[in-house]
Design a protein around this motif. Sequence first.
Motif, PDB file in Angstrom:
ATOM      1  N   CYS A  64       0.815  -1.209   0.000  1.00 57.86           N
ATOM      2  CA  CYS A  64       0.000   0.000   0.000  1.00 57.86           C
ATOM      3  C   CYS A  64       0.852   1.263   0.000  1.00 57.86           C
ATOM      4  O   CYS A  64       0.354   2.346  -0.321  1.00 57.86           O
ATOM      5  N   GLN A  65       2.135   1.154   0.334  1.00 54.27           N
ATOM      6  CA  GLN A  65       3.014   2.317   0.324  1.00 54.27           C
ATOM      7  C   GLN A  65       3.600   2.611  -1.050  1.00 54.27           C
ATOM      8  O   GLN A  65       4.254   3.625  -1.240  1.00 54.27           O
ATOM      9  N   ASP A  66       3.387   1.730  -2.001  1.00 53.79           N
ATOM     10  CA  ASP A  66       3.832   1.960  -3.379  1.00 53.79           C
ATOM     11  C   ASP A  66       2.578   2.125  -4.224  1.00 53.79           C
ATOM     12  O   ASP A  66       1.928   1.152  -4.608  1.00 53.79           O
ATOM     13  N   LYS A  67       2.199   3.375  -4.501  1.00 59.23           N
ATOM     14  CA  LYS A  67       0.911   3.651  -5.122  1.00 59.23           C
ATOM     15  C   LYS A  67       0.813   3.065  -6.525  1.00 59.23           C
ATOM     16  O   LYS A  67      -0.258   2.621  -6.950  1.00 59.23           O
ATOM     17  N   PHE A  68       1.915   3.052  -7.266  1.00 61.72           N
ATOM     18  CA  PHE A  68       1.875   2.526  -8.618  1.00 61.72           C
ATOM     19  C   PHE A  68       1.624   1.019  -8.611  1.00 61.72           C
ATOM     20  O   PHE A  68       0.764   0.504  -9.327  1.00 61.72           O
ATOM     21  N   ARG A  69       2.358   0.302  -7.779  1.00 64.90           N
ATOM     22  CA  ARG A  69       2.192  -1.148  -7.721  1.00 64.90           C
ATOM     23  C   ARG A  69       0.842  -1.533  -7.117  1.00 64.90           C
ATOM     24  O   ARG A  69       0.182  -2.471  -7.583  1.00 64.90           O
ATOM     25  N   SER A  70       0.443  -0.835  -6.058  1.00 66.79           N
ATOM     26  CA  SER A  70      -0.836  -1.181  -5.443  1.00 66.79           C
ATOM     27  C   SER A  70      -1.981  -0.894  -6.406  1.00 66.79           C
ATOM     28  O   SER A  70      -2.960  -1.648  -6.461  1.00 66.79           O
ATOM     29  N   GLY A  71      -1.866   0.162  -7.206  1.00 67.50           N
ATOM     30  CA  GLY A  71      -2.895   0.449  -8.197  1.00 67.50           C
ATOM     31  C   GLY A  71      -3.027  -0.665  -9.212  1.00 67.50           C
ATOM     32  O   GLY A  71      -4.139  -1.025  -9.629  1.00 67.50           O
ATOM     33  N   ALA A  72      -1.895  -1.236  -9.623  1.00 70.01           N
ATOM     34  CA  ALA A  72      -1.929  -2.354 -10.574  1.00 70.01           C
ATOM     35  C   ALA A  72      -2.629  -3.566  -9.973  1.00 70.01           C
ATOM     36  O   ALA A  72      -3.417  -4.248 -10.642  1.00 70.01           O
ATOM     37  N   VAL A  73      -2.364  -3.841  -8.689  1.00 67.58           N
ATOM     38  CA  VAL A  73      -2.997  -4.979  -8.028  1.00 67.58           C
ATOM     39  C   VAL A  73      -4.490  -4.738  -7.865  1.00 67.58           C
ATOM     40  O   VAL A  73      -5.317  -5.630  -8.107  1.00 67.58           O
ATOM     41  N   LEU A  74      -4.868  -3.527  -7.452  1.00 68.48           N
ATOM     42  CA  LEU A  74      -6.283  -3.218  -7.271  1.00 68.48           C
ATOM     43  C   LEU A  74      -7.032  -3.312  -8.594  1.00 68.48           C
ATOM     44  O   LEU A  74      -8.168  -3.802  -8.657  1.00 68.48           O
ATOM     45  N   SER A  75      -6.403  -2.864  -9.663  1.00 67.34           N
ATOM     46  CA  SER A  75      -7.019  -2.975 -10.984  1.00 67.34           C
ATOM     47  C   SER A  75      -7.218  -4.433 -11.371  1.00 67.34           C
ATOM     48  O   SER A  75      -8.256  -4.819 -11.935  1.00 67.34           O
ATOM     49  N   ALA A  76      -6.228  -5.279 -11.061  1.00 69.16           N
ATOM     50  CA  ALA A  76      -6.342  -6.702 -11.367  1.00 69.16           C
ATOM     51  C   ALA A  76      -7.480  -7.355 -10.601  1.00 69.16           C
ATOM     52  O   ALA A  76      -8.059  -8.351 -11.057  1.00 69.16           O
ATOM     53  N   LEU A  77      -7.829  -6.794  -9.435  1.00 70.63           N
ATOM     54  CA  LEU A  77      -8.947  -7.302  -8.648  1.00 70.63           C
ATOM     55  C   LEU A  77     -10.288  -6.774  -9.145  1.00 70.63           C
ATOM     56  O   LEU A  77     -11.329  -7.092  -8.578  1.00 70.63           O
ATOM     57  N   GLY A  78     -10.245  -5.957 -10.195  1.00 66.24           N
ATOM     58  CA  GLY A  78     -11.469  -5.430 -10.766  1.00 66.24           C
ATOM     59  C   GLY A  78     -12.022  -4.211 -10.073  1.00 66.24           C
ATOM     60  O   GLY A  78     -13.190  -3.854 -10.256  1.00 66.24           O
ATOM     61  N   LEU A  79     -11.193  -3.536  -9.285  1.00 63.45           N
ATOM     62  CA  LEU A  79     -11.646  -2.347  -8.566  1.00 63.45           C
ATOM     63  C   LEU A  79     -11.410  -1.097  -9.416  1.00 63.45           C
ATOM     64  O   LEU A  79     -10.444  -1.034 -10.187  1.00 63.45           O
ATOM     65  N   PRO A  80     -12.256  -0.089  -9.276  1.00 65.70           N
ATOM     66  CA  PRO A  80     -12.205   1.103 -10.147  1.00 65.70           C
ATOM     67  C   PRO A  80     -11.118   2.090  -9.721  1.00 65.70           C
ATOM     68  O   PRO A  80     -11.386   3.120  -9.112  1.00 65.70           O
ATOM     69  N   VAL A  81      -9.879   1.783 -10.065  1.00 61.32           N
ATOM     70  CA  VAL A  81      -8.731   2.619  -9.736  1.00 61.32           C
ATOM     71  C   VAL A  81      -8.289   3.363 -10.988  1.00 61.32           C
ATOM     72  O   VAL A  81      -8.165   2.759 -12.056  1.00 61.32           O
ATOM     73  N   PRO A  82      -8.047   4.679 -10.909  1.00 61.36           N
ATOM     74  CA  PRO A  82      -7.556   5.388 -12.093  1.00 61.36           C
ATOM     75  C   PRO A  82      -6.237   4.790 -12.585  1.00 61.36           C
ATOM     76  O   PRO A  82      -5.311   4.573 -11.798  1.00 61.36           O
ATOM     77  N   GLN A  83      -6.158   4.519 -13.874  1.00 59.43           N
ATOM     78  CA  GLN A  83      -4.922   3.983 -14.452  1.00 59.43           C
ATOM     79  C   GLN A  83      -3.830   5.037 -14.332  1.00 59.43           C
ATOM     80  O   GLN A  83      -4.070   6.221 -14.522  1.00 59.43           O
ATOM     81  N   ALA A  84      -2.608   4.617 -14.033  1.00 59.29           N
ATOM     82  CA  ALA A  84      -1.556   5.580 -13.699  1.00 59.29           C
ATOM     83  C   ALA A  84      -0.361   5.463 -14.614  1.00 59.29           C
ATOM     84  O   ALA A  84       0.007   4.377 -15.077  1.00 59.29           O
ATOM     85  N   GLY A  85       0.261   6.621 -14.836  1.00 53.17           N
ATOM     86  CA  GLY A  85       1.594   6.674 -15.405  1.00 53.17           C
ATOM     87  C   GLY A  85       2.587   6.902 -14.280  1.00 53.17           C
ATOM     88  O   GLY A  85       2.207   7.161 -13.130  1.00 53.17           O
ATOM     89  N   LEU A  86       3.883   6.815 -14.616  1.00 53.22           N
ATOM     90  CA  LEU A  86       4.915   6.947 -13.589  1.00 53.22           C
ATOM     91  C   LEU A  86       6.082   7.746 -14.153  1.00 53.22           C
ATOM     92  O   LEU A  86       6.575   7.450 -15.248  1.00 53.22           O
ATOM     93  N   VAL A  87       6.513   8.766 -13.395  1.00 52.27           N
ATOM     94  CA  VAL A  87       7.629   9.625 -13.790  1.00 52.27           C
ATOM     95  C   VAL A  87       8.727   9.534 -12.743  1.00 52.27           C
ATOM     96  O   VAL A  87       8.455   9.629 -11.540  1.00 52.27           O
ATOM     97  N   ARG A  88       9.956   9.334 -13.177  1.00 52.92           N
ATOM     98  CA  ARG A  88      11.112   9.417 -12.276  1.00 52.92           C
ATOM     99  C   ARG A  88      11.957  10.597 -12.724  1.00 52.92           C
ATOM    100  O   ARG A  88      12.448  10.617 -13.849  1.00 52.92           O
ATOM    101  N   GLY A  89      12.117  11.563 -11.829  1.00 54.95           N
ATOM    102  CA  GLY A  89      12.801  12.780 -12.217  1.00 54.95           C
ATOM    103  C   GLY A  89      11.984  13.493 -13.274  1.00 54.95           C
ATOM    104  O   GLY A  89      10.835  13.839 -13.063  1.00 54.95           O
ATOM    105  N   GLY A  90      12.551  13.688 -14.438  1.00 54.05           N
ATOM    106  CA  GLY A  90      11.818  14.337 -15.530  1.00 54.05           C
ATOM    107  C   GLY A  90      11.554  13.413 -16.688  1.00 54.05           C
ATOM    108  O   GLY A  90      11.333  13.877 -17.812  1.00 54.05           O
TER     109      GLY A  90
END
Length: 351
Positions: free
Chosen positions: A122-148
């Motif tokens: 739950c402390q890694d929002k990108f990874r937890s979002g992927a898991v929640l999406s796999a469970l069929g929950l309505p999570v906004p799909q996310a992109g990820l930026v490191r630095g610029g």
Amino acid sequence: MAVGKPTLYLVHEPERACFEALLADGFARQAAFEICSYLAQSTDLAPEFDAIGTACAARGLDFRAVELDDAAGVLETADRDRSLVWTLTDGVAYFRGGAAPALARLNGLRTIGADDSLFALCQDKFRSGAVLSALGLPVPQAGLVRGGEWLVEPPVSVSGYFVKPNRLGAKIGIWEDSRIGRAGDALGLGRRVFDAYRDEVVVQPYVAGRNVRASFLAVDPNAGVNVLGISFVESGGDFQTMADSMALYGDTGAAARDEGSYREPELVPVASLQPRAAKTIEGMAARLMAGLGLRDVFSMDLRVEADDTVHLIEFEVCPGLPCFDFRAYCRMQWGMSLAEAMAETAARRFD
């Protein structure tokens, strides 16, 4: 041989200890101060340790508040059959509290809350979002930026985007300009966050609606989603910034209370205005409990639109217990103060 009382161990990471560790790691003082503000629940709950101890004693329990840096030694000597560990502060990057449930498991101790793997997820929002999406929950799909630079680009969004740090709390590093119109604008925000906090940023399509907090504490071990407290959180803004958060909790919040300028957001039961949305949220919580193993204590942050569309933003296995919303939940759902609710939860686990 005399047998000691059952003992509740509350493991917490103080702001001071985190601040010193971040400085030693080379963080600027201001950034370290801002990061540590997310541990303000340790600061806010410390004055109530005596009240928790009294409530535990009334139920035949001993209570020990254990600072995280002392936890390894304390838990190593705890009685396996008569000990229960409750982790107050989590974290796997800037905060270290996620080590506490792992230490409890290492020493064969029972815990309040989810297993230690979920403290990391739950402390890694990108990874937890992927898991929640796999469970069929309505999570906004996310992109990820490191630095610029993009690691993952977000989907096209006609409503714009919302940008937040990935491994820090959802509010830390969130500025007034964190809602953006074009995906490309996230690169500049990503650089600012990385320079200050060394974190990636999650870039999600902006979702409309009102902010909702769902709180759960199974004072009764057999409680299900029927005891979930689901409330609109009316703070007067579209989203909570870091400055808003710091004004409510810790030393800054205490100063505001002393000055008379402290203002809590208003809580309104979702079921009183949008009962269909409340039922949907209960279903989501049941899915999380079955699919991820959430139990005992957790929270969910959501957005609810006027047509009852619900968006799940994130879940927490270590909700801010001394925060205004969780205290209100304990009063409304269980008819108890926070200290009483914590003690009763522990006592029933020993029963």
